[in-house]
Design a protein around this motif. Structure first.
Motif, PDB file in Angstrom:
ATOM      1  N   ILE A  81      41.951  25.445  55.465  1.00 55.72           N
ATOM      2  CA  ILE A  81      41.878  26.793  54.492  1.00 55.72           C
ATOM      3  C   ILE A  81      41.400  26.676  53.380  1.00 55.72           C
ATOM      4  O   ILE A  81      40.439  27.763  53.168  1.00 55.72           O
ATOM      5  N   ASN A  82      41.204  25.234  52.853  1.00 57.80           N
ATOM      6  CA  ASN A  82      40.187  25.308  51.793  1.00 57.80           C
ATOM      7  C   ASN A  82      39.030  25.225  52.048  1.00 57.80           C
ATOM      8  O   ASN A  82      38.077  26.006  50.949  1.00 57.80           O
ATOM      9  N   LEU A  83      38.449  24.922  53.148  1.00 56.71           N
ATOM     10  CA  LEU A  83      36.978  25.161  53.537  1.00 56.71           C
ATOM     11  C   LEU A  83      36.538  26.376  53.588  1.00 56.71           C
ATOM     12  O   LEU A  83      35.879  26.856  53.282  1.00 56.71           O
ATOM     13  N   VAL A  84      37.646  27.266  54.119  1.00 58.29           N
ATOM     14  CA  VAL A  84      37.263  28.696  54.518  1.00 58.29           C
ATOM     15  C   VAL A  84      37.093  29.449  52.992  1.00 58.29           C
ATOM     16  O   VAL A  84      36.309  30.340  52.553  1.00 58.29           O
ATOM     17  N   ARG A  85      38.136  29.096  52.254  1.00 51.03           N
ATOM     18  CA  ARG A  85      38.306  29.567  50.837  1.00 51.03           C
ATOM     19  C   ARG A  85      36.991  29.407  49.951  1.00 51.03           C
ATOM     20  O   ARG A  85      36.516  30.324  49.462  1.00 51.03           O
ATOM     21  N   ALA A  86      36.179  28.124  50.225  1.00 59.54           N
ATOM     22  CA  ALA A  86      35.218  27.734  49.759  1.00 59.54           C
ATOM     23  C   ALA A  86      33.908  28.082  50.311  1.00 59.54           C
ATOM     24  O   ALA A  86      32.717  27.800  49.848  1.00 59.54           O
ATOM     25  N   GLY A  87      34.092  28.993  51.506  1.00 64.02           N
ATOM     26  CA  GLY A  87      32.824  29.475  51.950  1.00 64.02           C
ATOM     27  C   GLY A  87      32.145  28.267  52.890  1.00 64.02           C
ATOM     28  O   GLY A  87      30.946  28.597  53.463  1.00 64.02           O
ATOM     29  N   ASN A  88      32.908  27.340  53.418  1.00 58.64           N
ATOM     30  CA  ASN A  88      32.320  26.379  54.075  1.00 58.64           C
ATOM     31  C   ASN A  88      32.828  26.050  55.532  1.00 58.64           C
ATOM     32  O   ASN A  88      32.847  25.194  56.077  1.00 58.64           O
ATOM     33  N   GLU A  89      33.436  27.024  56.015  1.00 53.83           N
ATOM     34  CA  GLU A  89      33.728  27.204  57.483  1.00 53.83           C
ATOM     35  C   GLU A  89      32.687  26.776  58.608  1.00 53.83           C
ATOM     36  O   GLU A  89      33.272  26.422  59.773  1.00 53.83           O
ATOM     37  N   GLN A  90      31.465  26.932  58.303  1.00 57.20           N
ATOM     38  CA  GLN A  90      30.395  26.423  59.241  1.00 57.20           C
ATOM     39  C   GLN A  90      30.445  25.080  59.489  1.00 57.20           C
ATOM     40  O   GLN A  90      29.999  24.638  60.268  1.00 57.20           O
ATOM     41  N   HIS A  91      31.291  24.389  58.751  1.00 55.50           N
ATOM     42  CA  HIS A  91      31.362  22.783  58.632  1.00 55.50           C
ATOM     43  C   HIS A  91      32.622  22.376  59.360  1.00 55.50           C
ATOM     44  O   HIS A  91      32.592  21.008  59.586  1.00 55.50           O
ATOM     45  N   ILE A  92      33.283  23.446  59.860  1.00 58.83           N
ATOM     46  CA  ILE A  92      34.692  22.909  60.403  1.00 58.83           C
ATOM     47  C   ILE A  92      34.404  22.141  61.875  1.00 58.83           C
ATOM     48  O   ILE A  92      35.223  21.205  61.983  1.00 58.83           O
ATOM     49  N   ASN A  93      33.292  22.518  62.504  1.00 54.63           N
ATOM     50  CA  ASN A  93      33.026  21.815  63.737  1.00 54.63           C
ATOM     51  C   ASN A  93      32.400  20.256  63.455  1.00 54.63           C
ATOM     52  O   ASN A  93      32.342  19.497  64.529  1.00 54.63           O
ATOM     53  N   ASP A  94      32.098  20.056  62.209  1.00 54.99           N
ATOM     54  CA  ASP A  94      31.568  18.861  61.993  1.00 54.99           C
ATOM     55  C   ASP A  94      32.892  17.619  61.753  1.00 54.99           C
ATOM     56  O   ASP A  94      32.757  16.481  61.977  1.00 54.99           O
ATOM     57  N   ILE A  95      34.017  18.462  61.542  1.00 56.75           N
ATOM     58  CA  ILE A  95      35.398  17.317  61.410  1.00 56.75           C
ATOM     59  C   ILE A  95      35.850  16.727  62.700  1.00 56.75           C
ATOM     60  O   ILE A  95      35.893  17.466  63.704  1.00 56.75           O
ATOM     61  N   ALA A  96      36.063  15.598  62.690  1.00 55.96           N
ATOM     62  CA  ALA A  96      36.524  14.729  63.687  1.00 55.96           C
ATOM     63  C   ALA A  96      35.765  14.885  64.955  1.00 55.96           C
ATOM     64  O   ALA A  96      36.476  15.082  66.148  1.00 55.96           O
TER      65      ALA A  96
END
Length: 326
Positions: A81-96
């Motif tokens: 949720i915090n990533l999306v709010r910050a406009g960084n949703e493109q990095h979600i796939n980098d997690i884990a």
């Protein structure tokens, strides 16, 4: 008010997405002020346009994690949720994504936040890495995982774990037993991480062979450490002289990781923290990386993040009142 629909193709992923008693969806509803309703293989999200857009991106990000068989926890949900709010949703796939190490029980160890990923990448690429951040950001655990991975891959012949035996409100002399018994409590977090990675039996075997060494920082003086992965934990409690002594122990084929939290210095008020000085002196030096982790990288209970944020806010208020920089 608008409504958007998301199709749920695999029901097992949907079950992971919702969590026990729909707790994950309740977090999204509360944090983003939307309504989330599951109907069969569809998810309907309604609310203000911007909030719905954020919620859709958060759900899609969580579904991508579930598709990789990652467990969805409250920490995952809040972080995305915090990533999306910050406009960084493109990095979600980098997690884990990348497995750093596998524990004795077969559990894969992965970076769970972008800050942790940068930290792990820095350890892999640099000879010396400083990991600075609050409690719960995985500084020590990930460093030990990287050390075990390097040892298993035969990149190093030894793992050396050390930390300063600085008294935080208690006196070593009041503890029972000999010197080793007195310093063991200070080294316990390092033991725990190694037991988790290797299992007690394998750990004891390597300890007897000398392949693993866990010792107070004072034991490092006068040594040159070749082909070793060396971790200095709780480095905020080193003096200027101890830090310089430790850094100059580095030998050929070795790697150093230094971890600490500069908000938890237990040194006397007139002593400079060796970690704080190293951050200043070594900034910009080739093959040395300084990684700063923040409250967003905390992977413990969400209340730990709130505690850290509250203390930071209080420190900022006091610094402003006293006219000093934090």
């Amino acid at each position: 008010m608008i409504e958007q629909t998301i199709s749920l193709e695999r029901m097992e992923e949907a079950a992971s997405l919702f969590g026990s008693f729909d707790e994950n969806m309740k977090i999204i509803e509360h944090e983003l002020s939307v309504s989330v309703v599951g109907r069969g293989d569809q998810l309907k999200i309604s609310g203000e346009a911007e909030n719905v857009m954020h919620a859709v991106k958060a759900v899609e990000g969580l579904l991508s994690l579930a598709g990789r068989k990652e467990s969805i926890t409250e920490q995952n949900v809040r972080y995305i949720i915090n990533l999306v709010r910050a406009g960084n949703e493109q990095h979600i796939n980098d997690i884990a994504r990348d497995v750093l190490c596998v524990t004795a029980k077969g559990k894969p160890i992965k970076a769970k936040t972008l800050g942790q990923k940068r930290y792990v990448d820095a350890i892999r690429k640099n000879t010396i890495t400083l990991g600075i951040g609050p409690a719960g950001t995985g500084k020590t655990y990930l460093a030990v995982a990287a050390a075990v991975a390097a040892f298993r891959d035969k990149q190093v012949n030894r793992i050396i774990l050390t930390r300063p035996a600085v008294e935080a409100g208690e006196r070593l002399g009041f503890l029972p037993g000999d010197l080793q018994s007195k310093v063991d409590p200070y080294l316990r977090p390092l033991y725990d991480a190694l037991f988790d990675m290797l299992g007690a039996e394998v750990y004891n075997k390597y300890l007897e062979r000398g392949s693993i060494e866990v010792a107070p920082l004072a034991y490092m003086r006068g040594r040159t450490l070749d082909d070793s992965f060396i971790i200095l934990d709780e480095a905020q409690n080193t003096s200027r002289e101890q830090m310089k002594m430790f850094l100059t122990r580095l030998g050929f084929g070795s790697k150093i990781v230094i971890t600490g939290d500069i908000t938890q210095i237990d040194l006397p008020g007139d002593k400079v923290s060796g970690l704080k000085e190293a951050m200043r002196v070594l900034d910009g030096v080739e093959d040395i990386s300084i990684c700063k982790l923040g409250e967003a990288d905390v992977v413990r209970h969400v209340i730990v993040q709130r505690i850290i944020k509250a203390y930071e806010a209080d420190e900022n208020r006091r610094a402003k009142k006293e006219g000093r920089r934090v």
